[in-house]
Design a protein around this motif. Structure first.
Motif, PDB file in Angstrom:
ATOM      1  N   ASN A   4       1.060  -0.971   0.180  1.00  0.00           N
ATOM      2  CA  ASN A   4       0.077  -0.206   0.225  1.00  0.00           C
ATOM      3  C   ASN A   4       1.016   1.088   0.661  1.00  0.00           C
ATOM      4  OD1 ASN A   4       0.778   0.177   2.815  1.00  0.00           O
ATOM      5  ND2 ASN A   4      -1.075  -0.793   3.253  1.00  0.00           N
ATOM      6  N   TYR A   5       0.557   2.522   0.278  1.00  0.00           N
ATOM      7  CA  TYR A   5       0.914   3.450   0.212  1.00  0.00           C
ATOM      8  C   TYR A   5       1.967   4.008   1.571  1.00  0.00           C
ATOM      9  CZ  TYR A   5      -2.203   5.906  -3.787  1.00  0.00           C
ATOM     10  OH  TYR A   5      -2.892   5.954  -4.819  1.00  0.00           O
ATOM     11  N   LYS A   6       1.651   3.417   2.392  1.00  0.00           N
ATOM     12  CA  LYS A   6       2.524   3.665   3.570  1.00  0.00           C
ATOM     13  C   LYS A   6       3.648   2.807   3.247  1.00  0.00           C
ATOM     14  CE  LYS A   6       2.247   3.274   8.303  1.00  0.00           C
ATOM     15  NZ  LYS A   6       2.069   2.878   9.617  1.00  0.00           N
ATOM     16  N   LYS A   7       3.494   1.049   3.098  1.00  0.00           N
ATOM     17  CA  LYS A   7       5.018   0.822   3.148  1.00  0.00           C
ATOM     18  C   LYS A   7       5.270   0.223   1.691  1.00  0.00           C
ATOM     19  CE  LYS A   7       4.388  -4.255   3.449  1.00  0.00           C
ATOM     20  NZ  LYS A   7       4.111  -5.575   3.291  1.00  0.00           N
ATOM     21  N   ILE A   8       4.919   1.372   0.027  1.00  0.00           N
ATOM     22  CA  ILE A   8       5.789   2.040  -0.131  1.00  0.00           C
ATOM     23  C   ILE A   8       6.899   3.108  -0.403  1.00  0.00           C
ATOM     24  CG2 ILE A   8       5.834   3.036  -3.105  1.00  0.00           C
ATOM     25  CD1 ILE A   8       3.016   1.441  -3.649  1.00  0.00           C
ATOM     26  N   MET A 282      15.034  13.262  -7.336  1.00  0.00           N
ATOM     27  CA  MET A 282      15.462  12.722  -6.698  1.00  0.00           C
ATOM     28  C   MET A 282      14.434  11.790  -6.101  1.00  0.00           C
ATOM     29  SD  MET A 282      18.273  14.228  -4.204  1.00  0.00           S
ATOM     30  CE  MET A 282      17.640  15.542  -3.951  1.00  0.00           C
ATOM     31  N   ILE A 283      12.980  12.245  -6.185  1.00  0.00           N
ATOM     32  CA  ILE A 283      12.132  12.047  -5.946  1.00  0.00           C
ATOM     33  C   ILE A 283      11.744  10.939  -6.692  1.00  0.00           C
ATOM     34  CG2 ILE A 283       9.272  12.143  -5.048  1.00  0.00           C
ATOM     35  CD1 ILE A 283       9.855  15.433  -4.200  1.00  0.00           C
ATOM     36  N   ILE A 284      11.354  10.998  -8.208  1.00  0.00           N
ATOM     37  CA  ILE A 284      11.304  10.295  -8.901  1.00  0.00           C
ATOM     38  C   ILE A 284      12.204   9.323  -9.022  1.00  0.00           C
ATOM     39  CG2 ILE A 284      12.381  11.499 -10.662  1.00  0.00           C
ATOM     40  CD1 ILE A 284       9.198   9.213 -10.727  1.00  0.00           C
ATOM     41  N   ASN A 285      13.325   9.382  -9.112  1.00  0.00           N
ATOM     42  CA  ASN A 285      14.792   8.344  -9.169  1.00  0.00           C
ATOM     43  C   ASN A 285      14.131   7.701  -8.026  1.00  0.00           C
ATOM     44  OD1 ASN A 285      16.310   9.021 -10.908  1.00  0.00           O
ATOM     45  ND2 ASN A 285      16.433  11.261 -10.057  1.00  0.00           N
ATOM     46  N   ALA A 286      14.256   7.745  -6.400  1.00  0.00           N
ATOM     47  CA  ALA A 286      13.622   6.765  -5.363  1.00  0.00           C
ATOM     48  C   ALA A 286      12.429   5.847  -5.675  1.00  0.00           C
ATOM     49  CB  ALA A 286      13.498   8.055  -4.082  1.00  0.00           C
ATOM     50  N   LEU A 287      11.487   6.421  -6.156  1.00  0.00           N
ATOM     51  CA  LEU A 287      10.246   5.843  -6.739  1.00  0.00           C
ATOM     52  C   LEU A 287      10.392   4.514  -7.994  1.00  0.00           C
ATOM     53  CD1 LEU A 287       7.442   8.053  -6.614  1.00  0.00           C
ATOM     54  CD2 LEU A 287       7.967   6.850  -4.885  1.00  0.00           C
ATOM     55  N   LEU A 288      11.743   5.400  -9.050  1.00  0.00           N
ATOM     56  CA  LEU A 288      12.457   4.115  -9.624  1.00  0.00           C
ATOM     57  C   LEU A 288      12.723   2.817  -9.463  1.00  0.00           C
ATOM     58  CD1 LEU A 288      13.414   5.057 -12.820  1.00  0.00           C
ATOM     59  CD2 LEU A 288      15.105   3.131 -11.602  1.00  0.00           C
ATOM     60  N   GLY A 289      13.447   3.348  -7.888  1.00  0.00           N
ATOM     61  CA  GLY A 289      14.269   1.432  -7.263  1.00  0.00           C
ATOM     62  C   GLY A 289      13.826   1.420  -6.661  1.00  0.00           C
ATOM     63  N   THR A 290      12.674   2.494  -6.436  1.00  0.00           N
ATOM     64  CA  THR A 290      11.003   1.103  -5.229  1.00  0.00           C
ATOM     65  C   THR A 290      10.183   0.384  -5.929  1.00  0.00           C
ATOM     66  OG1 THR A 290      11.470   3.241  -4.027  1.00  0.00           O
ATOM     67  CG2 THR A 290       9.511   1.467  -3.645  1.00  0.00           C
ATOM     68  N   ALA A 291       9.533   0.826  -7.340  1.00  0.00           N
ATOM     69  CA  ALA A 291       9.605  -0.134  -8.779  1.00  0.00           C
ATOM     70  C   ALA A 291      10.362  -0.825  -9.093  1.00  0.00           C
ATOM     71  CB  ALA A 291       9.325   0.914  -9.453  1.00  0.00           C
ATOM     72  N   ASN A 292      11.100  -0.853  -8.498  1.00  0.00           N
ATOM     73  CA  ASN A 292      12.674  -1.729  -9.304  1.00  0.00           C
ATOM     74  C   ASN A 292      12.345  -3.144  -8.494  1.00  0.00           C
ATOM     75  OD1 ASN A 292      14.849  -3.411 -10.253  1.00  0.00           O
ATOM     76  ND2 ASN A 292      16.085  -1.895 -10.130  1.00  0.00           N
TER      77      ASN A 292
END
Length: 440
Positions: A4-8, A282-292
């Motif tokens: 969910n949003y919190k865990k992401i 950096m926000i989207i870079n962090a989310l890219l790594g998270t999505a990965n």
């Protein structure tokens, strides 16, 4: 596995914090060198991009390792993670030595061909030669990051970044300006300070990993330096991310060199904007790594139905966080740029380009999230081809706007949209066409 949003956010937040602090390290270098002079500021930009372009090759390899680590973590084959980690360290150490020697032998010849100003050239070399020794440490750092992101234990990344920031600020101050009995080294001091900070980061990771983590569970208690089969598996995935990163930063270097031919002011402005505009990115870079990482774990655990809703949530977080960060940066551009330079005329000249650079974030969010998903399932070859097409569009835009038209620096920065929009469109089409998990 339900994210969910919190865990992401709990996974992404430490990655983002680490990136922000690492960006503050670059901001520190830029702010200090801005007080030394425009030549040093512009030279550190070109030499820094040259360094980062090589660094991204090592990071490209680590992404391949991270994908396999995440998939094995999802499969609960934990001991294999250690084999990937150690084989990656061995390969990247050889990689680092190769580039250190190469820079000292051929760096001057390459930069002489690329840089028109003799003063900028010499200052770039003064930065690049000592900075090259940092490859040994920075390549080690990316493997530790691959381990912690792949296993979704990301909290340590922010702690490590704090260590780097403090060490870098201290030695920047001491070595750039020659304080407390240290020699006044200028741009060379900035490079040495960065190397010391990276070495401190490696030491922190080693101490933390073997004192605070279940390192035996992940197979880190037994080094694997001669497992060619494991190295082949990593290279089979990471070769495409290595090539992707190499081409990506080559086009960014092309942009900086094209701007350098517009003038020293334009180059200094671009260096400032590169640092400031990186904050929301950096926000989207962090989310890219998270999505990965999340996609890799879900894929390894055979829970691919969870990827679609998770991806949507990551996109929403990307837009929400990016909007807040951009709004904060737009409140007072003048005072933000005063952090980097005391040249008032340069700041006023940079304001239109500052606003232009802030617009480019929002056209990139879907492309980076979808790219992270493609990475996560291990389809790195497709990811490389998709980004290559986007980079072709970007290169054409830069050539036309910067080289041919010699447009105002604000217009030059709008060329970023060519890459962002093409990447978002291509990754969306590719994911929709594929049917691994009926994404859309």
């Amino acid at each position: 596995m339900t994210f969910n949003y919190k865990k992401i956010w709990l996974i992404a937040y430490p990655i983002l914090t680490g990136m922000i602090i690492q960006q503050l390290i670059g901001l520190t270098d830029t702010a200090f060198l801005g007080r030394v002079g425009k030549i040093e500021l512009g030279a550190s930009a070109i030499a820094g991009v040259f360094y980062v372009m090589i660094f991204m090759l090592g990071q490209g390899f680590s992404i391949g390792a991270q994908i396999l680590i995440a998939q094995h973590n999802g499969e609960k084959r934990y001991r294999r993670i250690g084999q990937i980690f150690y084989q990656g360290l061995f390969f990247l150490f050889i990689f680092a030595l190769f580039f250190i020697v190469g820079i000292h032998l051929f760096g001057k010849g390459i930069l002489t061909y690329l840089i028109s100003s003799p003063l900028v050239l010499q200052s770039s070399l003064d930065y690049l030669y000592p900075r090259s020794y940092g490859f040994i440490f920075s390549f080690t750092i990316v493997m530790f990051r691959a381990f912690y992101i792949g296993t979704t234990h990301t909290k340590v990344l922010s702690l490590n970044a704090y260590v780097m920031l403090v060490i870098n600020i201290i030695f920047d101050y001491l070595l750039i300006f020659g304080k407390c009995g240290f020699p006044e080294l200028g741009v060379t001091g900035a490079a040495i300070a960065s190397v010391i900070a990276e070495a401190s980061s490696v030491l922190f990771f080693i101490i933390y990993t073997f004192s605070r983590t279940a390192y035996k569970k992940y197979g880190l208690d037994i080094p694997y330096f001669r497992n060619l089969k494991t190295l082949y598996r990593v290279l089979n995935i990471s070769i495409w991310t290595i090539l992707q990163n190499m081409v990506s930063f080559a086009t960014w270097l092309f942009f900086m060199l094209a701007v350098e031919h517009l003038g020293e002011d334009e180059l200094a402005i671009s260096n400032i904007l590169r640092s400031v505009s990186a904050l929301p990115f950096m926000i989207i870079n962090a989310l890219l790594g998270t999505a990965n990482a999340i996609t890799g774990n879900l894929y390894g655990a055979d829970q691919t139905k969870q990827i679609k809703p998770t991806a949507y949530r990551i996109v929403v977080l990307g837009y929400g966080g990016g909007f807040i960060a951009t709004l904060l940066l737009l409140i007072s551009p003048f005072w933000i740029m005063r952090i980097y330079t005391d040249d008032i005329d340069l700041i006023y000249k940079a304001v239109p380009a500052y606003y232009a650079s802030m617009t480019t974030y929002f056209s990139l969010v879907p492309g980076f999230v979808f790219l992270g998903i493609i990475f996560g399932i291990g389809d790195t070859k497709a990811a490389m081809y998709l980004e290559l097409l986007a980079l072709v569009a970007y290169t054409i835009a830069v050539w036309f706007i910067v080289v041919y038209l010699k447009a105002d620096i604000a217009v030059c920065w709008l060329s970023e949209h060519a890459y962002n929009l093409v990447l978002s469109l291509l990754t969306y089409i590719y994911i929709r066409k594929k049917c691994w998990f009926k994404f859309l």
